[in-house]
Enzyme design. Structure first.
Site, PDB file in Angstrom:
ATOM      1  N   CYS A  84      -7.783  -3.616  11.765  1.00 34.40           N
ATOM      2  CA  CYS A  84      -7.210  -4.947  12.001  1.00 34.40           C
ATOM      3  C   CYS A  84      -6.372  -4.940  13.287  1.00 34.40           C
ATOM      4  O   CYS A  84      -6.919  -4.807  14.375  1.00 34.40           O
ATOM      5  CB  CYS A  84      -6.409  -5.402  10.785  1.00 34.40           C
ATOM      6  SG  CYS A  84      -6.030  -7.175  10.782  1.00 34.40           S
ATOM      7  N   HIS A 181     -10.051  -4.712   6.256  1.00 34.34           N
ATOM      8  CA  HIS A 181      -9.210  -3.684   5.641  1.00 34.34           C
ATOM      9  C   HIS A 181     -10.029  -2.834   4.667  1.00 34.34           C
ATOM     10  O   HIS A 181     -10.272  -3.252   3.530  1.00 34.34           O
ATOM     11  CB  HIS A 181      -8.031  -4.327   4.907  1.00 34.34           C
ATOM     12  CG  HIS A 181      -6.993  -4.887   5.820  1.00 34.34           C
ATOM     13  ND1 HIS A 181      -5.969  -4.127   6.336  1.00 34.34           N
ATOM     14  CD2 HIS A 181      -6.836  -6.137   6.331  1.00 34.34           C
ATOM     15  CE1 HIS A 181      -5.216  -4.883   7.118  1.00 34.34           C
ATOM     16  NE2 HIS A 181      -5.719  -6.103   7.141  1.00 34.34           N
ATOM     17  N   GLU A 183      -9.049  -0.240   3.135  1.00 30.51           N
ATOM     18  CA  GLU A 183      -8.193   0.386   2.124  1.00 30.51           C
ATOM     19  C   GLU A 183      -8.022  -0.455   0.863  1.00 30.51           C
ATOM     20  O   GLU A 183      -7.582   0.057  -0.171  1.00 30.51           O
ATOM     21  CB  GLU A 183      -6.818   0.722   2.717  1.00 30.51           C
ATOM     22  CG  GLU A 183      -5.952  -0.464   3.075  1.00 30.51           C
ATOM     23  CD  GLU A 183      -6.173  -0.988   4.485  1.00 30.51           C
ATOM     24  OE1 GLU A 183      -5.199  -1.483   5.082  1.00 30.51           O
ATOM     25  OE2 GLU A 183      -7.315  -0.923   4.976  1.00 30.51           O
ATOM     26  N   ASP A 239      10.249  12.358 -12.392  1.00 31.41           N
ATOM     27  CA  ASP A 239      10.460  12.974 -11.080  1.00 31.41           C
ATOM     28  C   ASP A 239      11.397  14.175 -11.170  1.00 31.41           C
ATOM     29  O   ASP A 239      11.107  15.247 -10.635  1.00 31.41           O
ATOM     30  CB  ASP A 239      11.016  11.945 -10.090  1.00 31.41           C
ATOM     31  CG  ASP A 239      10.107  10.750  -9.915  1.00 31.41           C
ATOM     32  OD1 ASP A 239       8.889  10.898 -10.142  1.00 31.41           O
ATOM     33  OD2 ASP A 239      10.604   9.663  -9.572  1.00 31.41           O
ATOM     34  N   SER A 240      12.523  14.001 -11.843  1.00 29.93           N
ATOM     35  CA  SER A 240      13.474  15.114 -11.941  1.00 29.93           C
ATOM     36  C   SER A 240      12.958  16.191 -12.888  1.00 29.93           C
ATOM     37  O   SER A 240      13.224  17.379 -12.686  1.00 29.93           O
ATOM     38  CB  SER A 240      14.852  14.616 -12.390  1.00 29.93           C
ATOM     39  OG  SER A 240      14.829  14.136 -13.704  1.00 29.93           O
TER      40      SER A 240
END
Length: 525
Positions: A84, A181, A183, A239-240
């Site tokens: 694009c 696009h 993606e 995550d932790s």
């Protein structure tokens, strides 16, 4: 092995799809990162990409202040793929012509006709056009400018319905551009186009795999930390938890977890994590009760960004106090992930604004001799979850809905009070319990309740009821960069609403949030 020896650099011009593009590349087994358009030559050399993708963006190359491609990029001798705006600015800088169009703008699904052969697009098509007999693609476009003349030595390999340039190629220099696009899922062969560029033209090999990622993180952590002691801010979120298990594998008992109860947590969820850790993880965890300290700091604070900053500051103070009581701690570990970095505006295009600050981006600054350790900083949420499963975390814990670092403070609009948190916890429990009972929880990416600081009239028996309002939020998403509100049935919402107003006496009204991201964020604050 190094799982990111083959890599693609995405130069970000402010596209809303840049992070989606990064995910698509990683899904192909190739590591990717994004950078600002004004990246330096030394930074590119340090990253050592096999190829470069130029993202889209909201700008026009016709405007004088629009971002541009650094000239040295074209001298690197590696393949470049413009999407694009990325195609437009590449064409413009290499001598092509770009013009603004009014009547022939394209936004949404459309078609591209393939005109000539190219290694970039050969054998990739959706159908054969009945009129022209040529191969064609179903694509997603969003543009107001068009390339009207391609640069010297470029070939037009595809056009849109207005016969405007939709794909161009310079095969000798491995330079390619598309106006659409690839993606987004609306471009049906988008994945095939990206794969062709990355694996065939850039010659990247698929090494970005979970087992390799784990091995690399473990080895890198061992080398970086050595025999030093590490302290981890532990929230119990995925995550932790993954960070803790990776540290456990890498450095054994050289680290300790600190869990701070700030009164803003969904405690019934953490009990499950606490039990799992006690039985399976062999982690050293210090539990600190600091509820009143956080509530005192939040008195009279209504602005969401200020609430985040205050919570981050108090967390920092508590951690620093605790770290000073520990012997020879040299590292502070955090479960920062890539989306935290992105939304905080770190390492992204200078044309992007900070969406919201994250308490776990940037580390603590009060102790000068401690270093920051972020083992999963470059991973997206779905990658973290996959690693968690590989490390033995049960599916229902790995795919537990995300819970924000500031906790209930950003699910209570305006000032945060303990009584509001208590109400919200009870409401949230009902909502989640019903989602699980109806087998909807695993089909929804994130669901929670929001406390609205306003009263509404209701009726309970023969009595007038003037109580609080609750909003329910449920979204579906792949990468949490974009999201759509979940289509829950009227019967289900009615059941949840009835339970809430009957079981939580402080609530008189329940509403359902039908906002998508963008324009809204997933959390209300």
């Amino acid at each position: 092995m190094k799982c990111n020896n083959h890599r693609i650099l995405v130069i970000d011009f402010g596209s809303q799809y840049t992070q989606l593009l990064l995910r698509r590349i990683r899904e192909l087994g190739v590591y990717s990162e994004s950078c600002s358009w004004n990246i330096s030559k030394s930074q590119v050399y340090a990253f050592n990409p096999n190829g470069i993708i130029l993202s889209g963006g909201p700008y026009s190359v016709i405007d004088n202040d629009s971002p541009y491609i650094p000239e040295f990029v074209f001298q690197l001798g590696i393949p470049i793929f413009g999407i694009c705006y990325g195609m437009q600015i590449m064409s413009f800088q290499l001598g092509g012509r770009v013009e603004r169009v009014i009547a022939q703008r394209e936004f949404g699904c459309t078609q591209v006709t393939i005109l000539s052969k190219s290694v970039f697009i050969n054998d990739i098509y959706d159908y054969v056009d009945d009129v022209t007999g040529r191969f064609a693609l179903d694509v997603w476009m969003s543009h107001g400018d068009v390339v009207t003349t391609v640069p010297k030595d470029f070939t037009v390999i595809g056009v849109n319905k207005y016969r405007q340039v939709a794909m161009m190629a310079n095969e000798d220099r491995h330079l390619y551009g598309v106006q659409f696009h690839p993606e987004v899922t609306h471009t049906k062969k988008g994945k095939s186009i990206l794969e062709r560029f990355i694996t065939c033209i850039c010659r990247c090999k698929s090494s970005w795999k979970i087992a390799n990622i784990i091995d690399d993180i473990v080895m890198d952590t061992r080398v970086k930390v050595g025999n030093d002691k590490v302290v981890l801010g532990f929230s119990g979120g995925i995550d932790s938890l993954v960070t803790a298990l990776l540290l456990r594998r890498a450095i054994g008992h050289q680290f300790i977890c600190i869990y701070i109860d700030n009164g803003l947590l969904s405690n019934y969820e953490f009990d499950r994590i606490k039990n799992f850790c006690a039985l399976n993880c062999n982690l050293d965890i210090i539990y600190l009760s600091q509820e009143q300290r956080f509530f005192n700091a939040l008195i009279g604070v209504n602005d969401p960004e200020k609430k985040r900053k205050i919570i981050g500051r108090v967390f920092t103070e508590v951690f620093e106090e605790q770290i000073r009581n520990l012997v020879a701690v040299k590292w502070l570990a955090q479960g920062t992930i890539y989306s935290d970095v992105i939304e905080s505006g770190v390492s992204l295009s200078s044309f992007k604004n900070v969406i919201k600050s994250h308490h776990n981006v940037g580390g603590f600054c009060g102790i000068t001799d401690i270093q920051l350790l972020e083992p999963i900083r470059n991973l997206f949420k779905d990658e973290v979850r996959s690693i968690g499963l590989d490390l033995g975390i049960p599916y229902d814990i790995a795919y537990r809905h995300p819970f924000p670092g500031p906790g209930l403070a950003i699910r209570i609009l305006g000032e945060v009070k303990k009584e509001y948190c208590d109400i919200l916890r009870r409401v949230d429990f009902i909502f989640i319990e019903e989602l699980k009972r109806e087998h909807l929880y695993s089909k929804i990416s994130q669901a929670f309740a929001v406390f609205l600081p306003t009263h509404s009239v209701g009726i309970q028996g023969d009595q007038r009821k003037y109580k609080w309002v609750i909003a329910l939020r449920a979204v579906e998403t792949i990468d949490f960069m974009t999201a759509h509100w979940a289509y829950l049935s009227y019967d289900f919402l009615n059941k949840v609403s009835n339970r809430i107003v009957n079981e939580v006496e402080e609530v008189s009204r329940v509403v359902y949030d039908i906002s998508s991201k963008p324009p809204a964020t997933i959390e209300w604050e």
